[in-house]
Enzyme design. Structure first.
Site, PDB file in Angstrom:
ATOM      1  N   GLN A  64       0.852  -1.180   0.000  1.00  0.00           N
ATOM      2  CA  GLN A  64       0.000   0.000   0.000  1.00  0.00           C
ATOM      3  C   GLN A  64       0.882   1.222   0.000  1.00  0.00           C
ATOM      4  O   GLN A  64       1.775   1.368   0.839  1.00  0.00           O
ATOM      5  CB  GLN A  64      -0.900   0.003   1.230  1.00  0.00           C
ATOM      6  CG  GLN A  64      -1.818   1.194   1.282  1.00  0.00           C
ATOM      7  CD  GLN A  64      -2.731   1.136   2.491  1.00  0.00           C
ATOM      8  OE1 GLN A  64      -2.752   0.171   3.223  1.00  0.00           O
ATOM      9  NE2 GLN A  64      -3.482   2.195   2.691  1.00  0.00           N
ATOM     10  N   ASP A  65       0.653   2.101  -0.950  1.00  0.00           N
ATOM     11  CA  ASP A  65       1.371   3.360  -1.012  1.00  0.00           C
ATOM     12  C   ASP A  65       0.398   4.483  -0.697  1.00  0.00           C
ATOM     13  O   ASP A  65      -0.739   4.464  -1.166  1.00  0.00           O
ATOM     14  CB  ASP A  65       1.968   3.585  -2.407  1.00  0.00           C
ATOM     15  CG  ASP A  65       3.077   2.605  -2.726  1.00  0.00           C
ATOM     16  OD1 ASP A  65       3.805   2.239  -1.796  1.00  0.00           O
ATOM     17  OD2 ASP A  65       3.202   2.217  -3.889  1.00  0.00           O
ATOM     18  N   PRO A  66       0.824   5.462   0.063  1.00  0.00           N
ATOM     19  CA  PRO A  66      -0.071   6.573   0.391  1.00  0.00           C
ATOM     20  C   PRO A  66      -0.082   7.613  -0.722  1.00  0.00           C
ATOM     21  O   PRO A  66       0.869   8.369  -0.888  1.00  0.00           O
ATOM     22  CB  PRO A  66       0.548   7.144   1.664  1.00  0.00           C
ATOM     23  CG  PRO A  66       2.006   6.833   1.526  1.00  0.00           C
ATOM     24  CD  PRO A  66       2.077   5.534   0.782  1.00  0.00           C
TER      25      PRO A  66
END
Length: 74
Positions: A64-66
């Site tokens: 998961q990348d913000p």
């Protein structure tokens, strides 16, 4: 539920789309889009699947990348 996703993925995931947890998730995401600025835009949620049909997949890396702004995930 009719999820707009590339056909090979849709065929593989169709059963999941009808399960209660997925429908709950859809409702949660829908509320988030209504109440907050969310990325990516709704039509691009499954864009990674649309860009790479299942027969072309060799490896899947989960993470998961913000993404906080427009076009960052692209």
């Amino acid at each position: 539920m009719n999820v707009k996703i590339e056909d090979s993925w849709k065929k593989l995931l169709q059963e999941e789309f009808h399960k209660a947890y997925f429908q709950d998730l859809v409702e949660f995401v829908r509320r988030e889009y209504q109440n907050h600025k969310v990325y990516p835009p709704g039509p691009n949620i499954f864009n990674a699947f649309n860009k790479c049909p299942f027969p072309n997949v060799k490896v899947v890396i989960l993470g998961q990348d913000p993404y906080h702004g427009p076009e960052q995930a692209h």
